[in-house]
Design an enzyme around this catalytic site. Structure first.
Site, PDB file in Angstrom:
ATOM      1  CG  ASN A  39      -5.390   3.302   8.517  1.00  0.00           C
ATOM      2  OD1 ASN A  39      -5.429   2.477   7.997  1.00  0.00           O
ATOM      3  ND2 ASN A  39      -4.930   4.681   8.096  1.00  0.00           N
ATOM      4  CD  GLU A  69      -4.847   7.596   9.663  1.00  0.00           C
ATOM      5  OE1 GLU A  69      -4.386   8.705  10.144  1.00  0.00           O
ATOM      6  OE2 GLU A  69      -4.395   6.656  10.001  1.00  0.00           O
ATOM      7  CG  HIS A 113      -0.790   9.168   3.039  1.00  0.00           C
ATOM      8  ND1 HIS A 113      -0.977   7.739   3.592  1.00  0.00           N
ATOM      9  CD2 HIS A 113      -0.372   9.532   4.396  1.00  0.00           C
ATOM     10  CE1 HIS A 113      -0.747   7.546   4.873  1.00  0.00           C
ATOM     11  NE2 HIS A 113      -0.258   8.649   5.375  1.00  0.00           N
ATOM     12  CE1 TYR A 153      -0.102   3.012  13.605  1.00  0.00           C
ATOM     13  CE2 TYR A 153      -2.034   4.152  12.529  1.00  0.00           C
ATOM     14  CZ  TYR A 153      -0.834   3.525  12.295  1.00  0.00           C
ATOM     15  OH  TYR A 153      -0.271   3.566  11.179  1.00  0.00           O
ATOM     16  CD  GLU A 194      -1.738   3.964   8.120  1.00  0.00           C
ATOM     17  OE1 GLU A 194      -1.275   4.494   9.214  1.00  0.00           O
ATOM     18  OE2 GLU A 194      -1.641   4.877   6.943  1.00  0.00           O
ATOM     19  NE  ARG A 203      -3.485   2.306   2.700  1.00  0.00           N
ATOM     20  CZ  ARG A 203      -3.113   3.314   3.775  1.00  0.00           C
ATOM     21  NH1 ARG A 203      -2.210   3.124   4.764  1.00  0.00           N
ATOM     22  NH2 ARG A 203      -3.827   4.394   3.703  1.00  0.00           N
TER      23      ARG A 203
END
Ligand code: GCO
Length: 481
Positions: A302, A175, A130, A304, A379, A86
């Site tokens: 994504n 994002e 991005h 985290y 991600e 990606r």
């Protein structure tokens, strides 16, 4: 909070045959070569070269020099058994000022990258945006300007025309939450503006850009790709009696502001109410939400860490803060009355709490809201302070902590899969240590270490661990061998 008995350290779990193990990067974070082959200036060039914006004055001028080392990096991906890669396309390489004809040299770079992937049996997953907006467009208002969304549609057409016979998955935006709120409200990301209303305007124009890009791509591609967007959906947990209200508030401006129009075709009513003191949303024109509401083949998520929220003392009633004045710049305009609480560790170098169950919860929640939508974790990964040691066969990085992080999150992903989530793949962030935005080179997210003096690549132990996972589709023990 966590279901106590489970530490998510399973091994031996097997992923389905079709499950894709990949890795991700982004153009400005890895490419360097910012003045080469006709590339124009992006808002991140401007921002990183503005004193005080990025830690240590770091810039993406050289980054990982991936632009010149693309063959070496492709070979590395192959050695690590990656099934997919990606990457993102730098808009200013394709249109130096964000408008006008395509710069052939820019297209050629990505065309070589895509060919190099396909030659090695690696699936190309291309992101159009991005965060490296052409500076010339920011000079005309950037994402607060509707024209930027229209320009993005044209950019998508140009890229789709050149690569639309080979790219397997198109992701419009990465994002948009960060682009809109960190860029235009908090000001911690380029273009560094701190204007609450502008951030909602940016969010809407990013949504519109997404819709226009899918339309444009669909019209020109000649293979049969999947269309997607990648969102950093916030995994929210409420604390105490006001927790549910705080979750609703943050979910509206953080998550549903994107999933609403993109996947339901409408902005949520509570979002419009909550933000009424800042904006009347009059920049949403008739027909916009139909454009934004495109059929998608897969949703990129994504993940985290989690957030724990409640309403501030005395807040929570109608009224609330108006997002101006007494509070500092915030990435949560209209939600100054929501409090983000400290959470239990352990923590990463970014200070983010490590909570694999949050990934499982998030995937289940997304499935509950969008039962038909296939998902990909586009991600997940971690920055730690890696230590390089001299091994028998050269320099090595024994990043057991990163292996543990990945193992726990892959366990969480597998649990979601076992619970019936249509999860198609997982992309570790990141292939290479790289330019971590306002943290510069101080944060190392790679499974491959990059020596920023020599640009040498050193696969960390986590890279070998991940390569074994990708080859066997089975979560390996924490240590290899
Ligand atoms: C993102 C980011 C990456 C970051 C990573 C770690 O999409 O969040 O795109 O660029 O480097 O998330 O913060």
């Amino acid at each position: 909070m966590t279901s106590g008995s489970t530490d998510y350290r399973d091994s031996g779990l097997v992923f389905p045959e079709s499950f894709v193990f990949g890795s991700a990067t982004a153009s400005y974070q890895v490419e360097g070569a910012v003045r080469e082959d006709g590339r124009g200036q992006s808002i991140w060039d401007t921002f990183s070269h503005t004193p005080g914006r990025v830690l240590n004055g770091d810039t993406g001028d050289v980054a990982d020099d991936h632009y010149h080392r693309v063959e070496e990096d492709l070979d590395l991906m192959k050695r690590l058994n990656l099934g997919a890669y990606r990457f993102s396309i730098a808009w200013p390489r394709i249109q130096p000022t964000g408008r006008g004809p395509a710069n052939q040299a820019g297209l050629d770079f990505y065309s070589r990258l895509v060919d190099g992937l396909l030659e090695r049996g690696i699936t190309p997953v291309a992101t159009l945006y991005h965060w490296d907006l052409p500076q010339a467009l920011e000079d005309e208002g950037g994402w607060t300007n509707r024209e930027t969304a229209l320009a993005f549609g044209e950019y998508a057409r140009l890229v789709g025309h050149a690569l639309g016979d080979r790219v397997a998955v198109w992701t419009t935006l990465n994002e948009p939450w960060c682009a809109a709120y960190l860029g235009y409200a908090l000001g911690e990301h380029a273009p560094g503006r701190t204007e609450p209303r502008a951030s909602f305007q940016a969010a809407h124009h990013l949504n519109l850009a997404h819709g226009l890009a899918v339309q444009a791509l669909r019209a020109v591609v000649t293979n049969d790709p999947q269309f997607s967007v990648t969102l950093n959906l916030h995994a929210l947990r409420g604390d105490g009696p006001t927790g549910a209200e705080a979750v609703r508030r943050i979910d509206a401006i953080g998550n549903r502001v994107f999933t609403g129009p993109m996947l339901h075709g409408t902005y949520p009513a509570d979002l419009l109410e909550d933000t009424a003191s800042i904006t009347d949303w009059s920049f949403v024109l008739e027909g916009d939400t139909e454009i934004i509401h495109q059929k998608l083949d897969v949703l990129g998520v994504n993940y985290y860490s989690t957030s724990l929220v409640r309403m501030r003392n005395g807040a929570g009633d109608a009224g609330g803060a108006d997002g101006h004045g007494e509070f500092d710049a915030s990435p949560w305009p209209s939600a100054d009355d929501v409090e983000f609480l400290p959470q239990p560790g352990p923590f990463t170098s970014m200070g983010w709490n490590i909570e694999p169950s949050g990934l499982e919860e998030l995937l289940l929640a997304v499935r509950a809201e969008f039962p038909e939508m296939p998902l990909m974790v586009t991600e997940n990964g971690v920055a730690f302070e890696d230590v390089v040691t001299e091994g028998e066969r050269g320099r090595v990085v024994h990043d057991d902590d990163r292996i543990d992080y990945l193992r726990r999150h892959l366990t969480a992903a597998h649990r979601a899969l076992a619970a019936g989530v249509d999860l198609r793949g997982y992309f570790v962030w990141s292939l290479l240590d790289n330019f971590e935005w306002s943290f510069g080179y101080s944060m190392r997210f790679g499974i491959v270490r990059v020596d920023f003096d020599t640009l040498e690549r050193i696969p960390k132990d986590s890279a070998h661990w991940y390569a074994q996972l990708a080859a066997t589709r089975t979560i390996p023990e924490a240590r290899l061998g």
